[in-house]
Scaffold this motif. Sequence first.
Motif, PDB file in Angstrom:
ATOM      1  N   VAL A  89      71.634  16.729  18.088  1.00 22.65           N
ATOM      2  CA  VAL A  89      72.999  16.851  17.543  1.00 22.65           C
ATOM      3  C   VAL A  89      72.927  16.737  16.018  1.00 22.65           C
ATOM      4  CG1 VAL A  89      75.289  15.799  17.459  1.00 22.65           C
ATOM      5  CG2 VAL A  89      74.063  15.945  19.640  1.00 22.65           C
ATOM      6  N   HIS A  90      73.615  17.658  15.338  1.00 23.70           N
ATOM      7  CA  HIS A  90      73.589  17.691  13.883  1.00 23.70           C
ATOM      8  C   HIS A  90      74.913  18.202  13.335  1.00 23.70           C
ATOM      9  CE1 HIS A  90      72.220  21.596  15.410  1.00 23.70           C
ATOM     10  NE2 HIS A  90      72.769  22.121  14.318  1.00 23.70           N
ATOM     11  N   ASP A  91      75.126  17.945  12.048  1.00 20.96           N
ATOM     12  CA  ASP A  91      76.280  18.518  11.359  1.00 20.96           C
ATOM     13  C   ASP A  91      75.849  18.932   9.960  1.00 20.96           C
ATOM     14  OD1 ASP A  91      76.177  16.174   9.881  1.00 20.96           O
ATOM     15  OD2 ASP A  91      78.136  15.461  10.467  1.00 20.96           O
ATOM     16  N   LEU A  92      76.723  19.658   9.281  1.00 17.42           N
ATOM     17  CA  LEU A  92      76.445  20.157   7.940  1.00 17.42           C
ATOM     18  C   LEU A  92      77.724  20.080   7.134  1.00 17.42           C
ATOM     19  CD1 LEU A  92      74.510  23.343   6.985  1.00 17.42           C
ATOM     20  CD2 LEU A  92      76.806  22.993   6.114  1.00 17.42           C
ATOM     21  N   VAL A  93      77.640  19.553   5.908  1.00 16.17           N
ATOM     22  CA  VAL A  93      78.797  19.463   5.020  1.00 16.17           C
ATOM     23  C   VAL A  93      78.390  19.978   3.648  1.00 16.17           C
ATOM     24  CG1 VAL A  93      80.465  17.911   3.928  1.00 16.17           C
ATOM     25  CG2 VAL A  93      79.697  17.449   6.256  1.00 16.17           C
ATOM     26  N   ALA A  94      79.197  20.886   3.100  1.00 20.39           N
ATOM     27  CA  ALA A  94      78.936  21.436   1.771  1.00 20.39           C
ATOM     28  C   ALA A  94      79.272  20.397   0.708  1.00 20.39           C
ATOM     29  CB  ALA A  94      79.755  22.704   1.554  1.00 20.39           C
ATOM     30  N   GLN A  95      78.317  20.160  -0.188  1.00 17.46           N
ATOM     31  CA  GLN A  95      78.518  19.236  -1.308  1.00 17.46           C
ATOM     32  C   GLN A  95      79.002  19.981  -2.554  1.00 17.46           C
ATOM     33  OE1 GLN A  95      77.805  15.755  -0.566  1.00 17.46           O
ATOM     34  NE2 GLN A  95      77.966  16.905   1.340  1.00 17.46           N
ATOM     35  N   ALA A  96      78.900  21.301  -2.510  1.00 18.58           N
ATOM     36  CA  ALA A  96      79.339  22.205  -3.581  1.00 18.58           C
ATOM     37  C   ALA A  96      79.702  23.515  -2.902  1.00 18.58           C
ATOM     38  CB  ALA A  96      78.198  22.418  -4.576  1.00 18.58           C
ATOM     39  N   PRO A  97      80.421  24.418  -3.575  1.00 14.02           N
ATOM     40  CA  PRO A  97      80.626  25.734  -2.966  1.00 14.02           C
ATOM     41  C   PRO A  97      79.257  26.306  -2.595  1.00 14.02           C
ATOM     42  CG  PRO A  97      81.982  25.497  -4.922  1.00 14.02           C
ATOM     43  CD  PRO A  97      81.054  24.312  -4.887  1.00 14.02           C
ATOM     44  N   SER A  98      79.101  26.724  -1.339  1.00 20.52           N
ATOM     45  CA  SER A  98      77.764  27.068  -0.844  1.00 20.52           C
ATOM     46  C   SER A  98      77.756  28.323   0.005  1.00 20.52           C
ATOM     47  CB  SER A  98      77.210  25.915  -0.001  1.00 20.52           C
ATOM     48  OG  SER A  98      77.123  24.735  -0.757  1.00 20.52           O
ATOM     49  N   GLN A  99      76.656  29.043  -0.091  1.00 23.06           N
ATOM     50  CA  GLN A  99      76.374  30.177   0.780  1.00 23.06           C
ATOM     51  C   GLN A  99      75.107  29.840   1.545  1.00 23.06           C
ATOM     52  OE1 GLN A  99      76.121  33.411  -1.970  1.00 23.06           O
ATOM     53  NE2 GLN A  99      78.331  33.575  -2.188  1.00 23.06           N
ATOM     54  N   VAL A 100      75.199  29.883   2.875  1.00 23.75           N
ATOM     55  CA  VAL A 100      74.126  29.406   3.742  1.00 23.75           C
ATOM     56  C   VAL A 100      73.834  30.450   4.813  1.00 23.75           C
ATOM     57  CG1 VAL A 100      73.503  27.566   5.361  1.00 23.75           C
ATOM     58  CG2 VAL A 100      74.885  27.027   3.346  1.00 23.75           C
ATOM     59  N   LEU A 101      72.544  30.639   5.101  1.00 19.76           N
ATOM     60  CA  LEU A 101      72.131  31.526   6.175  1.00 19.76           C
ATOM     61  C   LEU A 101      71.467  30.666   7.257  1.00 19.76           C
ATOM     62  CD1 LEU A 101      71.992  34.509   7.015  1.00 19.76           C
ATOM     63  CD2 LEU A 101      69.673  34.545   6.066  1.00 19.76           C
ATOM     64  N   VAL A 102      72.019  30.714   8.454  1.00 18.79           N
ATOM     65  CA  VAL A 102      71.514  29.931   9.582  1.00 18.79           C
ATOM     66  C   VAL A 102      70.904  30.891  10.603  1.00 18.79           C
ATOM     67  CG1 VAL A 102      72.161  28.384  11.488  1.00 18.79           C
ATOM     68  CG2 VAL A 102      73.274  28.149   9.257  1.00 18.79           C
ATOM     69  N   THR A 103      69.697  30.586  11.046  1.00 16.34           N
ATOM     70  CA  THR A 103      69.051  31.356  12.101  1.00 16.34           C
ATOM     71  C   THR A 103      68.848  30.440  13.293  1.00 16.34           C
ATOM     72  OG1 THR A 103      67.902  32.707  10.467  1.00 16.34           O
ATOM     73  CG2 THR A 103      67.046  32.750  12.718  1.00 16.34           C
ATOM     74  N   ILE A 104      69.280  30.900  14.468  1.00 10.16           N
ATOM     75  CA  ILE A 104      69.191  30.107  15.696  1.00 10.16           C
ATOM     76  C   ILE A 104      68.362  30.899  16.699  1.00 10.16           C
ATOM     77  CG2 ILE A 104      70.508  29.007  17.562  1.00 10.16           C
ATOM     78  CD1 ILE A 104      72.960  29.264  15.552  1.00 10.16           C
ATOM     79  N   SER A 105      67.340  30.242  17.256  1.00  5.70           N
ATOM     80  CA  SER A 105      66.449  30.918  18.198  1.00  5.70           C
ATOM     81  C   SER A 105      67.115  31.065  19.560  1.00  5.70           C
ATOM     82  CB  SER A 105      65.149  30.131  18.370  1.00  5.70           C
ATOM     83  OG  SER A 105      65.339  28.987  19.199  1.00  5.70           O
ATOM     84  N   GLU A 106      66.430  31.821  20.413  1.00  8.81           N
ATOM     85  CA  GLU A 106      66.892  31.964  21.786  1.00  8.81           C
ATOM     86  C   GLU A 106      66.874  30.610  22.475  1.00  8.81           C
ATOM     87  OE1 GLU A 106      64.195  34.172  24.335  1.00  8.81           O
ATOM     88  OE2 GLU A 106      62.493  33.383  23.240  1.00  8.81           O
ATOM     89  N   ARG A 107      67.582  30.519  23.570  1.00 12.01           N
ATOM     90  CA  ARG A 107      67.627  29.309  24.376  1.00 12.01           C
ATOM     91  C   ARG A 107      66.236  28.993  24.912  1.00 12.01           C
ATOM     92  NH1 ARG A 107      72.205  27.748  26.901  1.00 12.01           N
ATOM     93  NH2 ARG A 107      71.938  26.031  28.336  1.00 12.01           N
ATOM     94  N   LEU A 108      65.842  27.729  24.773  1.00 13.56           N
ATOM     95  CA  LEU A 108      64.537  27.304  25.294  1.00 13.56           C
ATOM     96  C   LEU A 108      64.675  27.005  26.787  1.00 13.56           C
ATOM     97  CD1 LEU A 108      63.483  24.912  22.420  1.00 13.56           C
ATOM     98  CD2 LEU A 108      62.742  27.258  22.805  1.00 13.56           C
ATOM     99  N   SER A 109      63.626  27.305  27.528  1.00 12.50           N
ATOM    100  CA  SER A 109      63.697  27.033  28.968  1.00 12.50           C
ATOM    101  C   SER A 109      63.225  25.640  29.291  1.00 12.50           C
ATOM    102  CB  SER A 109      62.864  28.055  29.742  1.00 12.50           C
ATOM    103  OG  SER A 109      61.582  28.154  29.173  1.00 12.50           O
TER     104      SER A 109
END
Length: 109
Positions: A89-109
């Motif tokens: 479990v995680h969260d993300l909060v911008a500390q400044a105006p931000s541009q972010v690219l998130v890559t999420i893998s396929e579901r693990l078995s």
Amino acid sequence: MQNQTQVVNLNFLNDRKEVVTSNEKYKCVYFNFEVGDGLAKHRHEGYATVLVLKGAVKMTFETENVPLADENIFELSENMMLSFDARVVHDLVAQAPSQVLVTISERLS
């Protein structure tokens, strides 16, 4: 498998959230955050990377027995990337105006 080559110019993305590309193996999502915006506590069933293109963000992880960093907090600034097990479990909060690219893998078995 079909060729899925794709070129995307991130300079032309203006939405708060936009799926840049996705296939059966991974998904890339672009986010444009204002200060204090972000992603509430959540998890995925795979691995992920967070790449800060501009700005700064703080990520916090909920781990019980495996500390990841001081207090399980990572502060990422421009051109920094974090790869992690997104089943935590995680969260993300911008500390400044931000541009972010998130890559999420396929579901693990």
